[in-house]
Design an enzyme around this catalytic site. Structure first.
Site, PDB file in Angstrom:
ATOM      1  N   TYR A  16      40.804 -20.203 -39.886  1.00  0.00           N
ATOM      2  CA  TYR A  16      40.891 -19.213 -40.971  1.00  0.00           C
ATOM      3  C   TYR A  16      40.256 -17.883 -40.551  1.00  0.00           C
ATOM      4  O   TYR A  16      40.886 -16.821 -40.662  1.00  0.00           O
ATOM      5  CB  TYR A  16      40.199 -19.807 -42.194  1.00  0.00           C
ATOM      6  CG  TYR A  16      39.959 -18.880 -43.355  1.00  0.00           C
ATOM      7  CD1 TYR A  16      41.003 -18.475 -44.186  1.00  0.00           C
ATOM      8  CD2 TYR A  16      38.668 -18.438 -43.665  1.00  0.00           C
ATOM      9  CE1 TYR A  16      40.766 -17.651 -45.281  1.00  0.00           C
ATOM     10  CE2 TYR A  16      38.424 -17.623 -44.751  1.00  0.00           C
ATOM     11  CZ  TYR A  16      39.469 -17.226 -45.556  1.00  0.00           C
ATOM     12  OH  TYR A  16      39.233 -16.412 -46.638  1.00  0.00           O
ATOM     13  N   VAL A  67      54.965 -16.860 -48.710  1.00  0.00           N
ATOM     14  CA  VAL A  67      54.866 -15.709 -47.791  1.00  0.00           C
ATOM     15  C   VAL A  67      54.669 -16.135 -46.332  1.00  0.00           C
ATOM     16  O   VAL A  67      54.579 -15.272 -45.452  1.00  0.00           O
ATOM     17  CB  VAL A  67      53.721 -14.748 -48.201  1.00  0.00           C
ATOM     18  CG1 VAL A  67      53.986 -14.140 -49.565  1.00  0.00           C
ATOM     19  CG2 VAL A  67      52.360 -15.444 -48.162  1.00  0.00           C
ATOM     20  N   ALA A 100      39.507 -16.814 -37.569  1.00  0.00           N
ATOM     21  CA  ALA A 100      40.195 -16.201 -36.427  1.00  0.00           C
ATOM     22  C   ALA A 100      41.444 -15.448 -36.900  1.00  0.00           C
ATOM     23  O   ALA A 100      41.740 -14.343 -36.425  1.00  0.00           O
ATOM     24  CB  ALA A 100      40.570 -17.274 -35.400  1.00  0.00           C
ATOM     25  N   ALA A 101      42.153 -16.039 -37.854  1.00  0.00           N
ATOM     26  CA  ALA A 101      43.346 -15.365 -38.382  1.00  0.00           C
ATOM     27  C   ALA A 101      42.958 -14.102 -39.151  1.00  0.00           C
ATOM     28  O   ALA A 101      43.604 -13.058 -39.026  1.00  0.00           O
ATOM     29  CB  ALA A 101      44.126 -16.323 -39.290  1.00  0.00           C
ATOM     30  N   LYS A 102      41.883 -14.177 -39.940  1.00  0.00           N
ATOM     31  CA  LYS A 102      41.432 -12.990 -40.688  1.00  0.00           C
ATOM     32  C   LYS A 102      40.908 -11.915 -39.727  1.00  0.00           C
ATOM     33  O   LYS A 102      41.070 -10.713 -39.995  1.00  0.00           O
ATOM     34  CB  LYS A 102      40.346 -13.380 -41.695  1.00  0.00           C
ATOM     35  CG  LYS A 102      40.800 -14.273 -42.851  1.00  0.00           C
ATOM     36  CD  LYS A 102      41.644 -13.553 -43.876  1.00  0.00           C
ATOM     37  CE  LYS A 102      41.710 -14.313 -45.208  1.00  0.00           C
ATOM     38  NZ  LYS A 102      42.707 -13.737 -46.142  1.00  0.00           N
ATOM     39  N   SER A 115      48.860 -15.298 -59.026  1.00  0.00           N
ATOM     40  CA  SER A 115      48.918 -16.248 -60.143  1.00  0.00           C
ATOM     41  C   SER A 115      47.534 -16.738 -60.565  1.00  0.00           C
ATOM     42  O   SER A 115      47.399 -17.389 -61.598  1.00  0.00           O
ATOM     43  CB  SER A 115      49.811 -17.443 -59.784  1.00  0.00           C
ATOM     44  OG  SER A 115      49.233 -18.210 -58.748  1.00  0.00           O
ATOM     45  N   ARG A 116      46.515 -16.479 -59.771  1.00  0.00           N
ATOM     46  CA  ARG A 116      45.160 -16.916 -60.151  1.00  0.00           C
ATOM     47  C   ARG A 116      44.141 -16.167 -59.271  1.00  0.00           C
ATOM     48  O   ARG A 116      44.519 -15.426 -58.355  1.00  0.00           O
ATOM     49  CB  ARG A 116      44.996 -18.426 -59.999  1.00  0.00           C
ATOM     50  CG  ARG A 116      45.224 -18.933 -58.603  1.00  0.00           C
ATOM     51  CD  ARG A 116      44.885 -20.422 -58.447  1.00  0.00           C
ATOM     52  NE  ARG A 116      44.935 -20.779 -57.043  1.00  0.00           N
ATOM     53  CZ  ARG A 116      45.971 -21.387 -56.459  1.00  0.00           C
ATOM     54  NH1 ARG A 116      47.030 -21.710 -57.166  1.00  0.00           N
ATOM     55  NH2 ARG A 116      45.931 -21.658 -55.168  1.00  0.00           N
ATOM     56  N   GLY A 120      50.128 -13.534 -54.137  1.00  0.00           N
ATOM     57  CA  GLY A 120      49.123 -14.478 -54.637  1.00  0.00           C
ATOM     58  C   GLY A 120      48.462 -14.035 -55.925  1.00  0.00           C
ATOM     59  O   GLY A 120      47.242 -14.150 -56.066  1.00  0.00           O
ATOM     60  N   SER A 129      38.008 -11.554 -45.144  1.00  0.00           N
ATOM     61  CA  SER A 129      36.871 -12.354 -45.604  1.00  0.00           C
ATOM     62  C   SER A 129      35.596 -11.797 -44.984  1.00  0.00           C
ATOM     63  O   SER A 129      35.560 -11.475 -43.789  1.00  0.00           O
ATOM     64  CB  SER A 129      37.030 -13.810 -45.167  1.00  0.00           C
ATOM     65  OG  SER A 129      35.801 -14.498 -45.336  1.00  0.00           O
TER      66      SER A 129
HETATM   67  N1  LIG Z   1      37.287 -16.912 -53.214  1.00  0.00           N
HETATM   68  C1  LIG Z   1      36.520 -16.645 -52.161  1.00  0.00           C
HETATM   69  O1  LIG Z   1      35.337 -17.032 -52.117  1.00  0.00           O
HETATM   70  C2  LIG Z   1      37.077 -15.851 -50.992  1.00  0.00           C
HETATM   71  C3  LIG Z   1      36.185 -15.483 -49.971  1.00  0.00           C
HETATM   72  C4  LIG Z   1      36.667 -14.753 -48.889  1.00  0.00           C
HETATM   73  C5  LIG Z   1      38.010 -14.375 -48.842  1.00  0.00           C
HETATM   74  N2  LIG Z   1      38.859 -14.740 -49.844  1.00  0.00           N
HETATM   75  C6  LIG Z   1      40.264 -14.337 -49.728  1.00  0.00           C
HETATM   76  O2  LIG Z   1      40.696 -13.754 -50.954  1.00  0.00           O
HETATM   77  C7  LIG Z   1      42.083 -14.032 -51.161  1.00  0.00           C
HETATM   78  C8  LIG Z   1      42.289 -14.666 -52.527  1.00  0.00           C
HETATM   79  O3  LIG Z   1      41.507 -15.842 -52.579  1.00  0.00           O
HETATM   80  P1  LIG Z   1      41.299 -16.676 -53.933  1.00  0.00           P
HETATM   81  O4  LIG Z   1      39.994 -17.346 -53.798  1.00  0.00           O
HETATM   82  O5  LIG Z   1      41.607 -15.839 -55.118  1.00  0.00           O
HETATM   83  O6  LIG Z   1      42.456 -17.808 -53.743  1.00  0.00           O
HETATM   84  P2  LIG Z   1      43.145 -18.812 -54.785  1.00  0.00           P
HETATM   85  O7  LIG Z   1      42.350 -18.982 -56.006  1.00  0.00           O
HETATM   86  O8  LIG Z   1      43.488 -20.031 -53.978  1.00  0.00           O
HETATM   87  O9  LIG Z   1      44.509 -18.046 -55.119  1.00  0.00           O
HETATM   88  C9  LIG Z   1      45.423 -17.827 -54.079  1.00  0.00           C
HETATM   89  C10 LIG Z   1      46.708 -17.212 -54.614  1.00  0.00           C
HETATM   90  O10 LIG Z   1      47.623 -17.081 -53.508  1.00  0.00           O
HETATM   91  C11 LIG Z   1      48.808 -17.866 -53.771  1.00  0.00           C
HETATM   92  N3  LIG Z   1      49.307 -18.410 -52.503  1.00  0.00           N
HETATM   93  C12 LIG Z   1      48.679 -19.306 -51.688  1.00  0.00           C
HETATM   94  N4  LIG Z   1      49.468 -19.602 -50.638  1.00  0.00           N
HETATM   95  C13 LIG Z   1      50.611 -18.892 -50.806  1.00  0.00           C
HETATM   96  C14 LIG Z   1      51.810 -18.784 -50.064  1.00  0.00           C
HETATM   97  N5  LIG Z   1      51.998 -19.492 -48.941  1.00  0.00           N
HETATM   98  N6  LIG Z   1      52.785 -17.950 -50.506  1.00  0.00           N
HETATM   99  C15 LIG Z   1      52.611 -17.238 -51.660  1.00  0.00           C
HETATM  100  N7  LIG Z   1      51.500 -17.295 -52.411  1.00  0.00           N
HETATM  101  C16 LIG Z   1      50.515 -18.130 -51.988  1.00  0.00           C
HETATM  102  C17 LIG Z   1      48.335 -18.938 -54.771  1.00  0.00           C
HETATM  103  O11 LIG Z   1      49.387 -19.513 -55.527  1.00  0.00           O
HETATM  104  P3  LIG Z   1      50.163 -20.863 -55.014  1.00  0.00           P
HETATM  105  O12 LIG Z   1      49.123 -21.826 -54.541  1.00  0.00           O
HETATM  106  O13 LIG Z   1      50.937 -21.343 -56.223  1.00  0.00           O
HETATM  107  O14 LIG Z   1      51.087 -20.417 -53.929  1.00  0.00           O
HETATM  108  C18 LIG Z   1      47.415 -18.096 -55.652  1.00  0.00           C
HETATM  109  O15 LIG Z   1      48.166 -17.277 -56.516  1.00  0.00           O
HETATM  110  C19 LIG Z   1      42.519 -14.912 -49.976  1.00  0.00           C
HETATM  111  O16 LIG Z   1      43.113 -14.115 -48.984  1.00  0.00           O
HETATM  112  C20 LIG Z   1      41.203 -15.502 -49.480  1.00  0.00           C
HETATM  113  O17 LIG Z   1      41.264 -15.847 -48.113  1.00  0.00           O
HETATM  114  C21 LIG Z   1      38.420 -15.467 -50.917  1.00  0.00           C
END
Ligand SMILES: NC(=O)c1ccc[n+]([C@@H]2O[C@H](COP(=O)([O-])OP(=O)(O)OC[C@H]3O[C@@H](n4cnc5c(N)ncnc54)[C@H](OP(=O)(O)O)[C@@H]3O)[C@@H](O)[C@H]2O)c1
Length: 254
Positions: free
Chosen positions: A153, A61, A155-157, A21-22, A19, A140
């Site tokens: 979500y 994934v 529960a999985a984490k 890409s962003r 993940g 998380s």
């Molecule tokens: N941002 C928050 O506030 C926050 C808070 C608590 C926890 N988190 C955790 O932090 C992590 C990153 O979150 P984020 O906010 O940076 O998310 P995001 O902006 O949605 O970025 C998610 C990244 O994962 C990739 N991805 C999603 N589903 C995928 C799949 N099935 N296979 C391969 N790649 C996949 C996305 O690209 P594609 O969509 O192109 O696949 C993207 O590169 C996650 O585990 C999230 O649960 C985030």
């Protein structure tokens, strides 16, 4: 010294970040590259530009086949994996637990928990042979206070955190360290989209109870990337089985 860390401390290390890409994943990729690592990352599509210098392979994934394809790509591109960061994750909020469709429970488990289990099972044998490796699972900070729209979500984490602690004990004799980072509210494309979906639910269950962030701002992706860089560096050589909560103080744990 670069980035306030220990200079190019990861030169010669091969890192796989899911993940990237962003959002948080892209920031992790940039930090690892800055520290000198060779980095491969993956996403279902690279609509956002992947950080310069990182190799990219498209993939999903959530399935065993996706994990196998990614492990094969890592072998081909990097020749092995020394640092594995499971960052891909997320889920769509619903009005309450009964409104979460069965396939989304499964999807949340596959993406936020089983993806890590599968990829670890493919890549830790090589780490065990080399008697060295670092694994970080991204969970998380909201796990202990899980709210109705996100029960699938959190529960999985929660399962991921429990698994991560057990894996750390299993792999410690082989010189492999396994840790978790738990982000609070971080400004990312996925985080913002999810919070907008949550706010649009009727009465937005749980949201009005969301506490303010004591440190006065939302997190930045780099706040998490610095924590991950520390955990995979030798500065954390006596840390395994830990869960580093990076949330500006929003979700205190006992
Ligand atoms: N941002 C928050 O506030 C926050 C808070 C608590 C926890 N988190 C955790 O932090 C992590 C990153 O979150 P984020 O906010 O940076 O998310 P995001 O902006 O949605 O970025 C998610 C990244 O994962 C990739 N991805 C999603 N589903 C995928 C799949 N099935 N296979 C391969 N790649 C996949 C996305 O690209 P594609 O969509 O192109 O696949 C993207 O590169 C996650 O585990 C999230 O649960 C985030």
């Amino acid at each position: 010294m670069e980035n306030g860390s220990g200079a190019r401390e990861l030169v010669g290390k091969r890192a796989l970040v899911t993940g990237g890409s962003r959002g948080i994943g892209a920031a992790i990729v940039r930090r690892l590259l800055d520290a000198g690592a060779d980095v491969l990352t993956t996403a279902r599509s690279a609509t956002s530009p992947v950080p310069d210098g990182a190799a990219f392979v498209e993939g999903d994934v959530r399935t065993r086949a996706g994990a196998e394809a990614l492990a094969a790509a890592a072998q081909e591109t990097l020749g092995g994996v020394d640092i594995l960061v499971h960052n891909a994750g997320g889920a769509r909020p619903h009005q309450g637990s009964a409104a979460i469709p069965d396939e989304e429970w499964q999807d949340a488990l596959d993406l936020n928990y089983l993806a890590s289990v599968r990829l670890d099972s493919l890549l830790t044998p090589g780490m065990r042979e080399r008697r060295s490796g670092k694994i970080v699972h991204v969970s998380s900070a909201a796990v202990p206070t899980s709210v109705a729209p996100f029960l699938h979500y959190t529960a999985a984490k929660a399962a991921l955190e429990n698994y991560s602690r057990g894996l750390a004990l299993e792999l410690a004799p082989f010189g492999i360290r396994v840790n978790t980072v738990s982000p609070g509210r971080v400004a990312t494309p996925g985080g913002e989209a999810t919070r907008e979906q949550w706010a649009s639910l009727d009465a937005a269950p749980g949201q009005s109870d969301a506490p303010a962030v004591p440190l006065g701002r939302d997190g930045r992706p780099d706040d998490l990337a610095h924590a991950v860089l520390f955990l995979v560096s030798d500065r954390a050589s006596w840390l395994t089985g830990s869960n580093l909560v990076v949330d500006g103080g929003e979700f205190p744990r006992g």
